[in-house]
Scaffold this active site. Structure first.
Site, PDB file in Angstrom:
ATOM      1  N   LYS A  78       0.850  -1.195   0.000  1.00  0.00           N
ATOM      2  CA  LYS A  78       0.000   0.000   0.000  1.00  0.00           C
ATOM      3  C   LYS A  78       0.884   1.242   0.000  1.00  0.00           C
ATOM      4  CE  LYS A  78      -3.807   2.197   2.589  1.00  0.00           C
ATOM      5  NZ  LYS A  78      -4.768   2.067   3.706  1.00  0.00           N
ATOM      6  N   SER A 158      -9.848   2.480   2.895  1.00  0.00           N
ATOM      7  CA  SER A 158      -8.924   3.152   1.997  1.00  0.00           C
ATOM      8  C   SER A 158      -7.985   2.207   1.250  1.00  0.00           C
ATOM      9  CB  SER A 158      -8.079   4.158   2.801  1.00  0.00           C
ATOM     10  OG  SER A 158      -7.239   3.473   3.730  1.00  0.00           O
ATOM     11  N   SER A 182     -10.348   0.288   7.214  1.00  0.00           N
ATOM     12  CA  SER A 182      -9.737   0.361   5.882  1.00  0.00           C
ATOM     13  C   SER A 182      -9.046  -0.911   5.409  1.00  0.00           C
ATOM     14  CB  SER A 182      -8.733   1.523   5.827  1.00  0.00           C
ATOM     15  OG  SER A 182      -9.410   2.750   5.811  1.00  0.00           O
TER      16      SER A 182
END
Length: 493
Positions: A78, A158, A182
């Site tokens: 990420k 997210s 998330s």
């Protein structure tokens, strides 16, 4: 034969150990899949040269009999984790061109254990969002579609890039972060498994901060076993993070075979929210039945302050964000927009560099921390946070080993469906997940079925502090009962 990029992480590990294929071959298979899947926009940047070099080192280690725990396994990172010499953006224009001179603790431990880096994954800007629509580098598209429809869907957020990449076989697993859901919400939206560990289990050092008292790193993968393997490498004490807990990392993979016989699973009545879709309720009931059939006792419990969790979260998190994001000023790194003086440069840089949702949360946070409102909002929200934590402590003290809830209030929604809605509508995606962050507990989302339109739905298990092992055991029980959820044909290839 199964394509190399469609193996589970555990299968790939075993195949590399048996020398059925090389680390270079499986890395190349994933790089080819990434090239074919540009339409998903899961990666902000791929790192093919680095991946192949790391794979070559892994092949040498395997040949010498020196294989490490994750040797040769291709992963996505990420783009909130600092990666030395590789563009790190947090999905924001304000960090355009930023290449850290250091590596996050979590990613460095993955490389220490032999994993191979495929690239940096898309996300909502500064991890603020539930749909991966706020990234400055474009929306990530879910690999899933409703039956009979070509309308693009969100992968959740997210960590939408992480979830989409794992679901679409663009990596064996991915790092992610969870501040209010998330990891768990995008995992539920994409038919993948995601665990948010106990606060302090994984180091936050080198992870771009959103809300420091809530942020926690964890993995997203295609199976419970794969998540357990990854968390074993990601977790561990780091003296550079003062919230990192100095305690041994258990053998999470061994825990998945424990089963749930003799465990008590709580069902919180407050999670039966008004307007909950019938299919979510049915899935929740089904999950309880699966655990009961495997030997667990199911018990209704009360978590009375649940209704206050979401509003309290959306005071605490923006307050911390407004402080954390004050450091982005255009002086030392990232975007710089000139102004007539230093104050003008700050203002112009932040106005141009931050997106709409980030600006909204900075403004909310600054407001609740301002004189005259600090006690009325921020202090009160922190008191509610304490009450939420005590609710969980009371349930666990009464003999509950884990708590079962839905992961999300719905399946994935369409790109743009909530863009013009009241922001609170988007925030409600976190209704089942924020309590876990507010209390600092571990939570795992595991795929449990499909809705009427053929989209994945997930169940969430919430555990005692630092008892991720019980969560893995219970999640494996659900995965065994539900079966693996298979992605339909790759429409993007």
């Amino acid at each position: 034969m199964t394509a190399l990029n469609e193996l589970t992480l555990a299968e790939a590990r075993d195949g590399l150990k048996a020398k059925d294929f090389s680390a270079r071959e499986i890395a190349q298979a994933h790089l080819d899949a990434i090239d074919r899947a540009k339409a998903l926009n899961a990666y902000i940047v791929a790192t093919p040269d680095r991946a192949l070099k790391m794979a070559e080192v892994s092949d040498q280690k395997i040949a010498k009999g020196e294989a490490r725990p994750l040797e040769g396994l291709p992963l996505g990172i990420k783009d909130l984790f600092a990666t030395q010499g590789v563009h790190t953006t947090a999905g924001s224009k304000i960090l355009e061109g930023f290449e850290p001179h250091y590596e996050s603790n979590v990613s460095s431990q993955l490389w220490r254990d032999g994993a191979v880096m495929l690239g940096k994954l898309n996300l909502d800007e500064f991890a603020m969002g539930s749909s991966n629509e706020t990234s400055a580098y474009g929306k990530t598209i879910s690999p899933w579609r409703r039956q009979g429809s070509d309308a693009p869907l969100v992968p959740g957020g997210s960590s939408g890039g992480s979830a989409a990449a794992v679901a679409a076989h663009l990596c064996l697993g991915a790092t992610a972060t969870d501040t209010g859901g998330s990891i768990r919400q995008p995992a539920a939206f994409t038919g993948t498994v995601g665990i948010k560990p106990t606060y302090g289990r994984c180091s936050r050092w080198g992870i771009i901060a959103y809300a420091s008292s809530l942020d926690q790193a964890g993995p997203i993968a295609r199976t419970v076993q794969d998540c357990a393997i990854l968390l074993g490498s990601m977790a561990g004490h780091d003296p550079r993070d003062t919230t990192s807990v100095d305690m041994p990392v258990p053998d999470f993979e061994a825990a998945i075979s424990r089963g749930v016989k003799g465990l008590t699973i709580g069902i919180p009545k407050e999670y039966r929210v008004e307007g909950m879709p019938a299919e979510i309720q049915r899935l929740w009931d089904q999950g309880a039945d699966w655990l009961r059939e495997a030997g667990a006792t199911i018990k209704e419990i009360s978590l009375p302050h649940t209704q206050y969790a979401l509003p309290a979260y959306y005071i605490v998190a923006p307050a911390e964000a407004s402080s954390n994001l004050a450091r982005y000023d255009g002086v030392r790194y990232g975007l710089r927009v000139p102004g007539k003086d230093i104050a003008g440069m700050y203002e112009n840089t932040r106005a141009a560099g931050f997106g709409r949702e980030v600006k909204r949360r900075i403004m909310i946070g600054t407001y609740v921390l301002s004189a005259g409102y600090y006690d009325a909002y921020y202090v009160r929200a922190q008191k509610i946070r304490t009450l939420i934590k005590r609710d969980f402590e009371a349930a666990y003290a009464a003999g509950v080993d884990a708590i079962l809830t839905p992961a999300t209030p719905s399946a994935a929604f369409g790109i743009g469906e909530m863009a013009s809605a009241d922001p609170v509508e988007m925030y409600l995606n976190d209704v089942f997940t924020v309590t876990v962050n507010m209390a600092g507990l571990p939570g795992i989302s595991v795929p449990a079925g499909l809705d009427a339109q053929g989209l994945p739905l997930g169940l969430q298990l919430i555990g005692r502090p630092f008892d991720e092992e019980t969560l893995f055991a219970a999640a494996q029980t659900i995965e065994n009962a539900a079966g693996r959820i298979s992605l339909p044909k790759a429409w993007w290839a």
